[in-house]
Design a protein around this motif. Sequence first.
Motif, mmCIF file in Angstrom:
data_model
loop_
_atom_site.group_PDB
_atom_site.id
_atom_site.type_symbol
_atom_site.label_atom_id
_atom_site.label_comp_id
_atom_site.label_asym_id
_atom_site.label_seq_id
_atom_site.Cartn_x
_atom_site.Cartn_y
_atom_site.Cartn_z
ATOM 1 N N ARG A 45 -3.264 106.914 -14.034
ATOM 2 C CA ARG A 45 -3.042 105.559 -14.562
ATOM 3 C C ARG A 45 -2.923 104.550 -13.423
ATOM 4 N NH1 ARG A 45 1.535 103.172 -18.692
ATOM 5 N NH2 ARG A 45 1.223 101.015 -18.084
ATOM 6 N N GLU A 46 -2.126 104.886 -12.428
ATOM 7 C CA GLU A 46 -1.913 103.978 -11.297
ATOM 8 C C GLU A 46 -3.215 103.723 -10.545
ATOM 9 O OE1 GLU A 46 -0.077 106.767 -11.865
ATOM 10 O OE2 GLU A 46 1.740 105.797 -12.631
ATOM 11 N N GLN A 51 -7.814 100.248 -9.202
ATOM 12 C CA GLN A 51 -9.262 100.071 -9.140
ATOM 13 C C GLN A 51 -9.713 98.907 -10.014
ATOM 14 O OE1 GLN A 51 -11.678 103.824 -9.414
ATOM 15 N NE2 GLN A 51 -9.647 104.726 -9.707
ATOM 16 N N LEU A 52 -9.103 98.753 -11.183
ATOM 17 C CA LEU A 52 -9.476 97.666 -12.089
ATOM 18 C C LEU A 52 -9.144 96.310 -11.475
ATOM 19 C CD1 LEU A 52 -10.602 96.743 -14.790
ATOM 20 C CD2 LEU A 52 -8.323 97.074 -15.768
#
Length: 66
Positions: A45-46, A51-52
Amino acid sequence: MANLVLVYGMRLLPADELEAVEAAQLKLKNGNEAQVTMHILEGSRESIESQLRTSVEAFFDFYPEI
């Protein structure tokens, strides 16, 4: 400057379930069509969140006039 629209979509799946990703088709009011390139971010998730954020920042670097 014209009012803008950002087109995007998200779906979170187990990494081993994804077989293929194809471009999304857009239909414009003037009768033209366009495609949206789809991107894949994989990891924890992190990692995906990081990256997003980086990807969104880089996307706007392509349009310095905005």
